[in-house]
Design an enzyme around this catalytic site. Structure first.
Site, PDB file in Angstrom:
ATOM      1  N   LEU A   2     -27.177 -12.858 -10.374  1.00  0.00           N
ATOM      2  CA  LEU A   2     -26.792 -12.169  -9.135  1.00  0.00           C
ATOM      3  C   LEU A   2     -26.079 -10.874  -9.514  1.00  0.00           C
ATOM      4  O   LEU A   2     -25.322 -10.851 -10.480  1.00  0.00           O
ATOM      5  CB  LEU A   2     -25.860 -13.070  -8.325  1.00  0.00           C
ATOM      6  N   ASP A  37     -14.000  -7.412   7.286  1.00  0.00           N
ATOM      7  CA  ASP A  37     -12.993  -6.880   8.208  1.00  0.00           C
ATOM      8  C   ASP A  37     -12.168  -8.016   8.819  1.00  0.00           C
ATOM      9  O   ASP A  37     -12.644  -9.147   8.945  1.00  0.00           O
ATOM     10  CB  ASP A  37     -13.703  -6.085   9.312  1.00  0.00           C
ATOM     11  N   HIS A  78      -5.184  -9.457   2.861  1.00  0.00           N
ATOM     12  CA  HIS A  78      -6.031  -8.954   1.765  1.00  0.00           C
ATOM     13  C   HIS A  78      -6.030  -9.954   0.600  1.00  0.00           C
ATOM     14  O   HIS A  78      -7.061 -10.186  -0.025  1.00  0.00           O
ATOM     15  CB  HIS A  78      -5.529  -7.590   1.280  1.00  0.00           C
TER      16      HIS A  78
HETATM   17  C1  FPP Z   1     -10.527  -4.716   6.125  1.00  0.00           C
HETATM   18  O1  FPP Z   1      -9.612  -5.490   6.865  1.00  0.00           O
HETATM   19  C2  FPP Z   1     -10.386  -4.986   4.685  1.00  0.00           C
HETATM   20  C3  FPP Z   1     -10.148  -4.060   3.724  1.00  0.00           C
HETATM   21  C4  FPP Z   1     -10.031  -2.611   4.007  1.00  0.00           C
HETATM   22  C5  FPP Z   1      -9.960  -4.436   2.319  1.00  0.00           C
HETATM   23  C6  FPP Z   1     -10.832  -5.559   1.877  1.00  0.00           C
HETATM   24  C7  FPP Z   1     -10.451  -5.940   0.495  1.00  0.00           C
HETATM   25  C8  FPP Z   1     -10.415  -7.214   0.044  1.00  0.00           C
HETATM   26  C9  FPP Z   1     -10.823  -8.380   0.831  1.00  0.00           C
HETATM   27  C10 FPP Z   1     -10.028  -7.417  -1.343  1.00  0.00           C
HETATM   28  C11 FPP Z   1     -11.263  -7.210  -2.131  1.00  0.00           C
HETATM   29  C12 FPP Z   1     -11.051  -7.431  -3.529  1.00  0.00           C
HETATM   30  C13 FPP Z   1     -12.086  -7.424  -4.398  1.00  0.00           C
HETATM   31  C14 FPP Z   1     -11.829  -7.743  -5.808  1.00  0.00           C
HETATM   32  C15 FPP Z   1     -13.464  -7.101  -3.981  1.00  0.00           C
HETATM   33  P1  FPP Z   1      -8.523  -4.732   7.726  1.00  0.00           P
HETATM   34  O2  FPP Z   1      -7.344  -4.504   6.891  1.00  0.00           O
HETATM   35  O3  FPP Z   1      -9.140  -3.509   8.318  1.00  0.00           O
HETATM   36  O4  FPP Z   1      -8.218  -5.791   8.853  1.00  0.00           O
HETATM   37  P2  FPP Z   1      -7.844  -5.470  10.361  1.00  0.00           P
HETATM   38  O5  FPP Z   1      -9.044  -4.800  10.971  1.00  0.00           O
HETATM   39  O6  FPP Z   1      -7.609  -6.815  10.939  1.00  0.00           O
HETATM   40  O7  FPP Z   1      -6.637  -4.584  10.346  1.00  0.00           O
END
Ligand code: FPP
Length: 260
Positions: A136, A25, A42
Site C-alpha cells: 500500500l 475533518d 489531533h
Molecule cells: C482537521 O480538523 C484536521 C487537521 C487540520 C489536521 C489533521 C491531522 C491529523 C489527524 C494528524 C495527522 C498526522 C499524521 C501523521 C498524518 P479540524 O481541526 O479542522 O477540526 P474542526 O473542523 O472540528 O475544527
C-alpha cells in the site's frame, strides 16, 4: 507508472477502491465536545489514521492519501500549527518502522520547503526506507494545495520548454507527469469526515471522476466500521465516466436484449 486518466480513457473499476483520498475533518469539534483543548482531537486523530491505514491494507486498497495539513492551515493559531508539526514528527518517528514492516510505502506531497530542516530530513529518511514497499502507498499531503500542485506542474512544463529550447507538447500526459502524485492513479473514493461538504483545495486535478462520500462522523471517531460504510456506499455507485447506464449493462444482458 504509465499515465492513466479518467478523462482520456475509461479506467477499470473494482468493488474495492484502488485509491482512497481523505480529508480528516472534525478533530477540533471532537475535542471541544469533550471539553478538551482542540489539539487533543489531533492527537486522537493519529489513532484514527493508524486504524484507517491498517483497515485499508487489510481490504486490499493500494493507495491511501491523507490531507494532514493544507497550504491554508498556516492561518490557524501559531500554537496549533506548531502542535501539528510536532505531532507529525512524533507520529512519523514512531510509526515508520511499523509501516515498513507491513509493506507500506510512505510518500509526502506538498511544498515541504516551508518545513524546518529536521522535518524534511525525517521525511526523506522515511520515504527512502519504505521506497520499495508495494502492499500500500500511504501519501501524506502536507502543506499541500491543489492549486499549488497545478501551478508547480505548469512551472515545470515551462522550465522544460526553456531547457529543450522549444515549446513542449502540452497535453494531459505531459502535464500530469509533473503533478506531485504522478505515481498514483486518480482516487476512486474521496471521503470527508466532520460534516462539511467541500474539497478545500485538495486534489483538484485528480478528483475529476472520483466518487465523493461525506460523513458527519468526526475524524477521531472514524474507525474500521465507518470505513466499511464508505466502501459499501462506493460499491453501490454507478461509475459511468460520461457514458449512459445502458452502456454499462453487463454483456450477457445486452445479448439477451438483442435476442428478444
Ligand atoms: C482537521 O480538523 C484536521 C487537521 C487540520 C489536521 C489533521 C491531522 C491529523 C489527524 C494528524 C495527522 C498526522 C499524521 C501523521 C498524518 P479540524 O481541526 O479542522 O477540526 P474542526 O473542523 O472540528 O475544527
Amino acid at each position: 507508472m504509465t499515465y492513466t486518466s479518467s478523462t482520456v480513457r475509461v479506467p477499470d473499476v473494482a468493488a474495492v477502491p484502488r485509491h482512497i483520498a481523505i480529508i480528516m475533518d472534525g478533530n477540533g469539534r471532537w475535542a471541544t465536545q469533550r471539553r478538551l483543548p482542540r489539539v487533543a482531537g489531533h492527537t486522537r486523530g493519529v489513532d484514527a489514521v493508524r486504524a484507517t491505514v491498517e483497515s485499508c491494507a487489510r481490504r486490499g486498497v493500494e493507495y491511501v492519501t491523507l490531507f494532514a495539513f493544507s497550504s491554508e492551515n498556516w492561518r490557524r493559531p501559531t500554537e496549533e500549527v506548531s502542535f501539528l508539526m510536532r505531532l507529525f514528527v512524533t507520529a512519523l518517528e514512531r510509526e515508520i518502522g511499523k509501516l515498513h514492516a507491513n509493506g507500506i510505502r510512505l510518500r509526502v506531497v506538498g511544498d515541504i520547503s516551508m518545513f524546518d530542516e529536521r522535518i524534511r530530513a525525517l521525511i526523506q529518511r522515511a520515504e527512502t526506507k519504505t521506497a520499495r514497499n508495494t502492499r500500500l502507498t500511504l501519501t501524506i499531503a502536507a502543506n499541500y494545495g491543489g492549486r499549488w500542485d497545478i501551478m508547480q506542474a505548469t512551472r515545470k512544463l515551462a522550465e522544460q520548454s526553456v531547457e529543450e529550447g522549444q515549446a513542449v507538447v502540452v497535453d494531459e500526459a505531459s502535464f500530469a507527469q509533473h503533478l506531485a502524485m504522478a505515481y498514483a492513479p486518480e482516487p476512486d473514493l474521496f471521503i470527508r469526515t466532520g460534516g462539511e461538504q467541500r474539497i478545500s483545495n485538495f486534489l483538484l486535478w485528480q478528483l475529476a471522476y472520483t466518487e465523493f462520500y461525506f460523513t458527519d462522523t468526526y475524524w477521531p471517531d472514524f474507525d474500521a466500521d465507518a470505513l466499511g460504510r464508505a466502501i459499501e456506499s462506493y460499491g453501490e455507485r454507478e461509475r459511468r465516466f460520461g457514458r449512459t447506464s445502458a452502456q454499462l449493462a453487463p454483456q450477457s444482458q445486452k445479448v439477451d436484449t438483442l435476442s428478444c
